[in-house]
Design an enzyme around this catalytic site. Sequence first.
Site, PDB file in Angstrom:
ATOM      1  N   ASP A   1     -46.456 -41.854-105.875  1.00  0.00           N
ATOM      2  CA  ASP A   1     -47.464 -41.231-106.742  1.00  0.00           C
ATOM      3  C   ASP A   1     -48.691 -42.151-106.845  1.00  0.00           C
ATOM      4  O   ASP A   1     -48.549 -43.349-107.128  1.00  0.00           O
ATOM      5  CB  ASP A   1     -46.827 -41.030-108.126  1.00  0.00           C
ATOM      6  CG  ASP A   1     -47.687 -40.205-109.066  1.00  0.00           C
ATOM      7  OD1 ASP A   1     -48.470 -39.375-108.586  1.00  0.00           O
ATOM      8  OD2 ASP A   1     -47.536 -40.386-110.305  1.00  0.00           O
TER       9      ASP A   1
ATOM     10  N   GLU B   1     -56.231 -36.769-102.887  1.00  0.00           N
ATOM     11  CA  GLU B   1     -56.896 -36.225-104.084  1.00  0.00           C
ATOM     12  C   GLU B   1     -58.404 -36.160-103.870  1.00  0.00           C
ATOM     13  O   GLU B   1     -59.014 -37.090-103.338  1.00  0.00           O
ATOM     14  CB  GLU B   1     -56.564 -37.100-105.301  1.00  0.00           C
ATOM     15  CG  GLU B   1     -57.236 -36.601-106.577  1.00  0.00           C
ATOM     16  CD  GLU B   1     -56.692 -37.261-107.852  1.00  0.00           C
ATOM     17  OE1 GLU B   1     -55.482 -37.552-107.901  1.00  0.00           O
ATOM     18  OE2 GLU B   1     -57.475 -37.491-108.772  1.00  0.00           O
TER      19      GLU B   1
ATOM     20  N   HIS C   1     -54.559 -37.107-117.139  1.00  0.00           N
ATOM     21  CA  HIS C   1     -53.299 -37.811-117.376  1.00  0.00           C
ATOM     22  C   HIS C   1     -53.134 -38.169-118.859  1.00  0.00           C
ATOM     23  O   HIS C   1     -54.119 -38.308-119.571  1.00  0.00           O
ATOM     24  CB  HIS C   1     -53.250 -39.101-116.544  1.00  0.00           C
ATOM     25  CG  HIS C   1     -53.163 -38.849-115.069  1.00  0.00           C
ATOM     26  ND1 HIS C   1     -54.169 -39.175-114.206  1.00  0.00           N
ATOM     27  CD2 HIS C   1     -52.188 -38.280-114.320  1.00  0.00           C
ATOM     28  CE1 HIS C   1     -53.814 -38.830-112.965  1.00  0.00           C
ATOM     29  NE2 HIS C   1     -52.623 -38.278-113.010  1.00  0.00           N
TER      30      HIS C   1
ATOM     31  N   HIS D   1     -52.141 -32.472-111.047  1.00  0.00           N
ATOM     32  CA  HIS D   1     -51.758 -33.684-111.787  1.00  0.00           C
ATOM     33  C   HIS D   1     -52.012 -33.435-113.272  1.00  0.00           C
ATOM     34  O   HIS D   1     -52.650 -32.455-113.654  1.00  0.00           O
ATOM     35  CB  HIS D   1     -52.593 -34.878-111.309  1.00  0.00           C
ATOM     36  CG  HIS D   1     -52.103 -35.434-110.006  1.00  0.00           C
ATOM     37  ND1 HIS D   1     -51.558 -36.688-109.886  1.00  0.00           N
ATOM     38  CD2 HIS D   1     -52.062 -34.887-108.769  1.00  0.00           C
ATOM     39  CE1 HIS D   1     -51.211 -36.893-108.628  1.00  0.00           C
ATOM     40  NE2 HIS D   1     -51.508 -35.814-107.932  1.00  0.00           N
TER      41      HIS D   1
ATOM     42  N   ASN E   1     -47.249 -32.118-111.483  1.00  0.00           N
ATOM     43  CA  ASN E   1     -46.859 -33.488-111.851  1.00  0.00           C
ATOM     44  C   ASN E   1     -46.657 -33.636-113.358  1.00  0.00           C
ATOM     45  O   ASN E   1     -47.579 -33.356-114.139  1.00  0.00           O
ATOM     46  CB  ASN E   1     -47.958 -34.468-111.433  1.00  0.00           C
ATOM     47  CG  ASN E   1     -47.956 -34.733-109.946  1.00  0.00           C
ATOM     48  OD1 ASN E   1     -47.375 -33.979-109.173  1.00  0.00           O
ATOM     49  ND2 ASN E   1     -48.610 -35.814-109.550  1.00  0.00           N
TER      50      ASN E   1
HETATM   51  O1  G3H Z   1     -50.327 -40.468-113.056  1.00  0.00           O
HETATM   52  C1  G3H Z   1     -49.694 -41.458-113.419  1.00  0.00           C
HETATM   53  C2  G3H Z   1     -48.261 -41.349-113.751  1.00  0.00           C
HETATM   54  O2  G3H Z   1     -48.103 -40.821-115.033  1.00  0.00           O
HETATM   55  C3  G3H Z   1     -47.585 -42.664-113.559  1.00  0.00           C
HETATM   56  O3  G3H Z   1     -47.915 -43.551-114.585  1.00  0.00           O
HETATM   57  O4  G3H Z   1     -48.727 -45.533-113.325  1.00  0.00           O
HETATM   58  O5  G3H Z   1     -47.965 -45.732-115.711  1.00  0.00           O
HETATM   59  O6  G3H Z   1     -46.316 -45.335-113.873  1.00  0.00           O
HETATM   60  P1  G3H Z   1     -47.717 -45.149-114.360  1.00  0.00           P
HETATM   61  P1  13P Z   2     -49.070 -36.329-117.131  1.00  0.00           P
HETATM   62  O1  13P Z   2     -49.638 -37.567-117.721  1.00  0.00           O
HETATM   63  O2  13P Z   2     -49.743 -35.100-117.673  1.00  0.00           O
HETATM   64  O3  13P Z   2     -47.596 -36.235-117.284  1.00  0.00           O
HETATM   65  O4  13P Z   2     -49.396 -36.336-115.559  1.00  0.00           O
HETATM   66  C1  13P Z   2     -48.565 -37.054-114.666  1.00  0.00           C
HETATM   67  C2  13P Z   2     -49.155 -37.191-113.310  1.00  0.00           C
HETATM   68  O5  13P Z   2     -50.120 -36.568-112.938  1.00  0.00           O
HETATM   69  C3  13P Z   2     -48.486 -38.135-112.389  1.00  0.00           C
HETATM   70  O6  13P Z   2     -49.161 -38.275-111.183  1.00  0.00           O
HETATM   71 ZN    ZN Z   3     -51.310 -38.051-111.414  1.00  0.00          ZN
END
Ligand code: G3H
Ligand code: 13P
Ligand code: ZN
Length: 314
Positions: free
Chosen positions: A81, A133, A179, A210, A253
Amino acid sequence: MIVTTKELFKHAYGKYAVGAYNINNLEQTMGLFRGNIDSKAPFILQISKGARSYANKRMLEAMIRTADEIFPESIFAVHLDHGDEETCHECIESGFYSSVMIDASHEPFEGNVAATKRVVDAAHAKGIVVEAELGMLGGVEEHVSVAEADAKLTDPDEAKEFARLTNVDSLACAIGTSHGAFKFSGGQSIHFNVLEEIQKRLPGLPLVMHGSSSVPQEEVAKINAAGGDLKGARGVDENQFARAAKLGVTKVNIDTDGRLVWCRVHREMFRDEPEVFDLRKPGTIFMAEYAKFIAHKNEKLGSAGKLEEVRAIL
Ligand code: G3H
Ligand code: 13P
Ligand code: ZN
């Protein structure tokens, strides 16, 4: 069984969306597999750069391979991701990931195309699929004018050109979501008009949404009642997933919502049972609650009940 997202998207396109859920630890992993098996859904397990460093990438891989053995009926893709180019190449080389996301959306168009193309070439040579993206996710505020808002969203004509130049397998588009737990500032929702235009220009290309957590208000209220401070948190209406899926959104996501489940379970338990210090107690509750949450999301995405149909086409 680990498959590529390509196989999952082929079955889902235009009909339903596959849930893409982030994992960071054992409890999330167990809850994720349980929830998908209970709801008979194929799924995408995604790992961020942050997760790879938090839990150690080798630990994550071992956990996932073991979960695959514990739940042999599962069908899922292992996806990086929001990868940078270096991490994408590392994951491609590792032979474990079936799909990677190159996120060069912060680059100018040409730079994004170039980075994506390099990752696509390396990945395709090994049978691995790539998500890229285009556009700027991150919340379009309500006070922003329509023209300004459109500038932050994915431009449909650019999307067509981007896909042609990169040969990417799926495209994450900025269509108004962001996000985290604080999305939108008022009555906004997904920009379906933009999504429609993108699909018109790229029929058949799986699109990715996302920032799709719905940040359930009852969950936020429970967290706040148990000592949390998440005032004003809000998310995407999960009843809109079906409409988005018909317009080509094939991967949705979700990460934040799972963190909210974790937060609610732990806050409530420590509030209600102050004498408890056994980590297995909240962990056991969380795994069951997370599985329930995943099964519910899969119902909303339309992926619930599709496991055997997908197995039949593999
Ligand atoms: O888009 C981001 C995801 O929610 C992953 O979050 O980079 O804090 O693991 P993280
Ligand atoms: P959320 O923060 O809405 O759960 O989105 C997650 C995401 O896009 C991970 O790539
Ligand atoms: Zn994302």
